[in-house]
Every structure is written in C-alpha cells, then in structure tokens.
Design a protein around this motif. Structure first.
Motif, short mmCIF file in Angstrom:
data_model
loop_
_atom_site.label_atom_id
_atom_site.label_comp_id
_atom_site.label_asym_id
_atom_site.label_seq_id
_atom_site.Cartn_x
_atom_site.Cartn_y
_atom_site.Cartn_z
N ALA A 150 -8.01 -32.65 -39.65
CA ALA A 150 -8.11 -32.32 -40.95
C ALA A 150 -9.26 -31.11 -40.90
N PHE A 151 -10.31 -31.53 -40.67
CA PHE A 151 -11.25 -30.48 -40.15
C PHE A 151 -10.91 -29.30 -39.74
N ILE A 152 -10.83 -29.73 -38.44
CA ILE A 152 -9.80 -28.47 -37.60
C ILE A 152 -8.66 -28.32 -38.45
N ARG A 153 -7.94 -28.53 -38.80
CA ARG A 153 -6.51 -27.22 -39.34
C ARG A 153 -7.02 -26.77 -39.90
N ARG A 154 -7.92 -27.08 -40.55
CA ARG A 154 -8.32 -25.82 -41.70
C ARG A 154 -9.08 -24.96 -41.39
N PHE A 155 -9.37 -24.72 -40.23
CA PHE A 155 -9.48 -23.08 -39.70
C PHE A 155 -9.04 -23.03 -38.75
#
Length: 312
Positions: free
Chosen positions: A306-311
């Motif tokens: 989820a964190f990677i997908r944000r950026f």
C-alpha cells in the motif's frame, strides 16, 4: 489498525538524478567488490525486459533471499516486477547454507550495500526497495544514495545517530557480540536464540518450523559495526538522512520485536524525518522480528504494498 503513528512531510519538488549506467563509477567498500551473480544478472535482465516498475527486496542476517519468495508473488500479482538479490556469496538454499556456514563470514555493511547498489544501477527504472532487519538498514543507506523511488524499512537495524540500545536488542545480539572473535566468523543461532530474537510472538510449533525453513548462519561483522557505529565516525553503518533525493520512506516496527524494538525504529524515524521527503512510521501489533516470514507475513506485505503504490 492499532498503534499507528504517521508523519508526512512534503516531498522535494526536484527531479531525482538516477543513472542506471553509473556502475562504472561506483565506489566500492575495501571489504570486497560488487559483482552480480549469474542469477542476479538474469533477474535484472528479466526486470528490464518486462518494463514494469521493479521492487528490490533486501534480506537481513540469518535469512536468505528466498525468504522473500511469497512477497515477490504478491507484488508481481499487483503489477510490479520483483528482484531479490543475494548478499555476496549467499548460497541458494537453506540446506546448502547450513552445510557451508563459512561463506557468510566477513560480510560488512559497506560491502553488502555496494553489492545492492551495483544491482540497482543495472535496472532501467529506479526501483522501490523493501528491507528487513539489517536489510532495513541497507535500504535506508541505498535510499540515502538516491537509488530508491520509495522505501520500506521493516524492523531496521540501527545506524550512526540512533542511540537507544534496549536490553532485548542486546540479548538478541549477544550470541555474536559476546565474543569479539565472532566479528570475523559466521554465526548460526540455536533454536532458543532464534526463538527469542525472531520467533517470540508465535507458537513454539511455528517457531520450530520457521527455524527449520528459514534460519541460516550470518556474518558477525554487521552486528559489531552497528554496535560501535556511534563511536566510529568512519563507520559503514551510517545513512545520509538529508539527501533530498532519498524519496518516501516508511519504517515499520513489530510491537513485540526483541531484536529491533520500537525504541530503535522510532529513533531511526526521528532521524529520518529531518529529510524533506515523506517519512512515516507504523507499529504493527503483536508481531515479532519474524514478521516477514511467519504466518502473519501477508499483513506486513500488504502494508508495504500500500505504501509503495502511493508513490510508484
């Protein structure tokens, strides 16, 4: 989810400078040279051929790259391409590793960081990077070199400037630090040591299965480097926390982690939030240091995804 602490800071408006062909100018640690294995070269070639956003996984001490296999499947199903390099001289299997423990000896933080640096510079796209334990320290080093599009450091080992040394962390490291000669050795953990340092938050049955499936010997050198980092201005266990090209960073901490407890993770976060990029921290309830490989691994993988997908 309980016990979540987050801090967001505005990202730098600059454009990241990333040259995938800059390997020739790479400064290598005196400990060794950064040479890709045939398998790593194949994985890099596959990632470049696919043209998808790469995610590089960095394991820590007492584990192998295969510890990320389930994570790699999850991320590739989500549309990324996974690359799981080895530390220099890592055997391919746990059985081979336990039969030849001497190959792990004398691997230093700088040598391993330079090896992953060389792998990343062969990728055509700047990767996201995820690391666990000493891998969590390594990904922060790599991000500090401007090599990461987004970084997740899971239960990271401390770097220079991180001051807390909880008793549980000292006890976890004592099988190595208890004998100065271990700096130049490869040290396996007994089941009891693995149970305390990694698998304290799971049942004994699961702990024994994890020990059998994943545990391998580890180089003693990185633990001595981390333990003396604040006494040694020239230590390899240091991170460029102010590089504006560091990119977004998430630090995660298992609530019951004995090896890299909240005090270390939070101190790392406080140092990293001096950066202009997004810096966040999260504590995951009821999880120990084995959180990337135990039965709850998918929860941690989903948080990281989820964190990677944000950026990226």
């Amino acid at each position: 989810m309980k016990n979540i602490t987050l801090e967001n800071r505005k990202t730098s408006g600059g454009t990241a400078t990333y040259n995938p062909r800059a390997t020739e100018s790479l400064e290598l640690s005196p400990a060794g040279t950064a040479v890709l294995t045939e398998l790593e070269a194949q994985r890099v070639e596959r990632a470049n051929a696919k043209g998808l956003q790469p995610v590089v996984f960095v394991h820590g001490l007492w584990l192998l790259p295969s510890s990320w296999d389930r994570w790699a499947t999850v991320f590739e199903e989500a549309g990324y391409i996974a690359v799981s390099p080895s530390w220099p001289d890592d055997p391919q299997t746990v059985d081979e590793a336990n039969a030849n423990p001497e190959v792990f000896a004398n691997k230093t933080v700088g040598q391993v960081a330079d090896h992953f640096d060389a792998v990343i510079r062969k990728l055509k796209r700047k990767p996201a990077i995820i690391g666990h334990s000493f891998g969590g320290l390594l990904v922060q080093i790599l991000a500090g070199r401007g090599l990461s599009a987004a970084t997740v450091a899971i239960d990271p080992a401390p770097f220079r400037g991180v001051l807390p040394l909880p008793l549980s962390a000292l006890k976890s490291a004592w099988p190595v630090l208890g004998n100065p000669a271990n700096r130049h050795r490869a040290i396996p953990l007994t089941f009891e040591q693995f149970r305390f340092g990694f698998a304290n938050a799971v049942s004994e049955e699961e702990a024994r299965e994890l020990y059998k499936t994943f545990a391998v010997p580890a180089s003693g050198a990185p633990l001595f480097q981390a333990a003396t980092a604040n006494l040694n201005p020239w230590t390899e266990a240091k991170v460029d926390i102010k590089n504006p090209e560091r990119g977004p960073l998430l630090i995660t901490s298992g609530e019951k982690d004995n090896t890299a407890p909240w005090a270390i993770a939070n101190a790392s976060f406080k140092r990293q939030r001096l950066n202009s990029g997004v810096t966040e921290i999260i504590e995951i309830p009821n999880r120990g240091h084995a959180l990337t490989v135990d039965s709850g691994w998918r929860e941690v993988a989903d948080i990281s995804l989820a964190f990677i997908r944000r950026f990226v």
